[in-house]
Scaffold this motif. Structure first.
Motif, PDB file in Angstrom:
ATOM      1  N   LYS A 106       0.836  -1.207   0.000  1.00 51.85           N
ATOM      2  CA  LYS A 106       0.000   0.000   0.000  1.00 51.85           C
ATOM      3  C   LYS A 106       0.873   1.259   0.000  1.00 51.85           C
ATOM      4  N   ASP A 107       1.877   1.302   0.864  1.00 59.72           N
ATOM      5  CA  ASP A 107       2.778   2.460   0.911  1.00 59.72           C
ATOM      6  C   ASP A 107       3.599   2.581  -0.368  1.00 59.72           C
ATOM      7  N   PHE A 108       4.005   1.454  -0.903  1.00 60.74           N
ATOM      8  CA  PHE A 108       4.756   1.451  -2.159  1.00 60.74           C
ATOM      9  C   PHE A 108       3.914   2.059  -3.276  1.00 60.74           C
ATOM     10  N   MET A 109       2.664   1.640  -3.381  1.00 59.26           N
ATOM     11  CA  MET A 109       1.787   2.145  -4.446  1.00 59.26           C
ATOM     12  C   MET A 109       1.462   3.623  -4.255  1.00 59.26           C
ATOM     13  N   LYS A 110       1.308   4.067  -3.011  1.00 62.03           N
ATOM     14  CA  LYS A 110       1.066   5.492  -2.762  1.00 62.03           C
ATOM     15  C   LYS A 110       2.194   6.348  -3.309  1.00 62.03           C
ATOM     16  N   ARG A 111       3.400   5.852  -3.167  1.00 66.40           N
ATOM     17  CA  ARG A 111       4.565   6.640  -3.573  1.00 66.40           C
ATOM     18  C   ARG A 111       4.881   6.492  -5.065  1.00 66.40           C
ATOM     19  N   TRP A 112       4.751   5.278  -5.610  1.00 66.73           N
ATOM     20  CA  TRP A 112       5.251   4.992  -6.949  1.00 66.73           C
ATOM     21  C   TRP A 112       4.168   4.830  -8.013  1.00 66.73           C
ATOM     22  N   TRP A 113       2.902   5.120  -7.739  1.00 68.13           N
ATOM     23  CA  TRP A 113       1.860   4.921  -8.735  1.00 68.13           C
ATOM     24  C   TRP A 113       2.087   5.713 -10.020  1.00 68.13           C
ATOM     25  N   PRO A 114       2.714   6.908  -9.974  1.00 72.30           N
ATOM     26  CA  PRO A 114       2.936   7.616 -11.257  1.00 72.30           C
ATOM     27  C   PRO A 114       3.819   6.852 -12.235  1.00 72.30           C
ATOM     28  N   LEU A 115       4.610   5.924 -11.727  1.00 73.00           N
ATOM     29  CA  LEU A 115       5.453   5.134 -12.614  1.00 73.00           C
ATOM     30  C   LEU A 115       4.614   4.319 -13.603  1.00 73.00           C
ATOM     31  N   VAL A 116       3.417   3.919 -13.181  1.00 76.53           N
ATOM     32  CA  VAL A 116       2.501   3.201 -14.077  1.00 76.53           C
ATOM     33  C   VAL A 116       2.158   4.093 -15.269  1.00 76.53           C
ATOM     34  N   LEU A 117       1.909   5.363 -15.024  1.00 78.08           N
ATOM     35  CA  LEU A 117       1.610   6.296 -16.118  1.00 78.08           C
ATOM     36  C   LEU A 117       2.799   6.473 -17.045  1.00 78.08           C
ATOM     37  N   VAL A 118       3.986   6.546 -16.477  1.00 78.40           N
ATOM     38  CA  VAL A 118       5.193   6.711 -17.291  1.00 78.40           C
ATOM     39  C   VAL A 118       5.381   5.504 -18.214  1.00 78.40           C
ATOM     40  N   VAL A 119       5.259   4.303 -17.671  1.00 75.79           N
ATOM     41  CA  VAL A 119       5.429   3.087 -18.478  1.00 75.79           C
ATOM     42  C   VAL A 119       4.344   3.009 -19.545  1.00 75.79           C
ATOM     43  N   PHE A 120       3.101   3.280 -19.176  1.00 75.57           N
ATOM     44  CA  PHE A 120       2.003   3.260 -20.142  1.00 75.57           C
ATOM     45  C   PHE A 120       2.237   4.289 -21.246  1.00 75.57           C
TER      46      PHE A 120
END
Length: 173
Positions: A144-158
């Protein structure tokens, strides 16, 4: 020189594998028949792969064959090396197994349709490895903490996939 193998070869191979399995059980290298029952999945998977890669056969057997083969290997490991109690930690292996099966199924597709199978399989496989790292405690922060911090990386990869899609289409034609 290509050697064509017939039914006798596969019957002989089945007898040899049965003999080797029996020998391993008798010498107590393998704990018991109960521990190696997933070997049936492995044999069935190999058979389906053989059938799926025949020119006149349906390719649907390839996905199921890889799924049975890889699932059988994971279950044999669970029954011999890894305890069932550890299944809670290694559940992402099943996601990885399914994505591997889909990846190899996609590799058999025509070039213009190959990415439709291999790219999602690679993404799901990467997710499985990420889940496995969290499940095994390699990554100490909570998911949960990992996703809170790194979720924008999903947008970058997409975004990279969207940008590269026209280049990949031109390359395949």
């Amino acid at each position: 020189m290509v050697v064509k193998v017939g039914k006798r070869f596969y019957i002989g191979l089945a007898i040899v594998l049965t003999g080797l399995l029996s020998l391993l059980l008798t010498l107590e290298v393998l704990p018991s028949v109960v521990s190696v029952w997933p070997g049936v999945l492995i044999v069935l998977g190999l058979y389906l792969l053989y059938r799926g890669y025949q020119p006149e056969r349906g390719e649907g057997a390839i996905f199921i064959g890889f799924f049975f083969l890889l699932s059988g290997i994971v279950l044999v490991l669970l029954n011999t090396v890894i305890t069932w109690a550890e299944l809670e930690q290694i559940w992402p292996l099943f996601i990885i197994v399914i994505s591997c099966a889909l990846f190899f199924y996609g590799r058999n597709k025509p070039r213009e349709r190959r990415a439709m199978y291999t790219v999602p399989a690679a993404v799901v496989m990467a997710m499985g490895f990420i889940f496995l790292m969290f499940s095994l405690g390699i990554v100490t922060v909570s998911f949960k903490d990992f996703m809170k911090r790194w979720w924008p990386l999903v947008l970058v990869v997409f975004g990279f996939f969207v940008m590269l899609q026209p280049l990949l289409k031109k390359r395949s034609t």
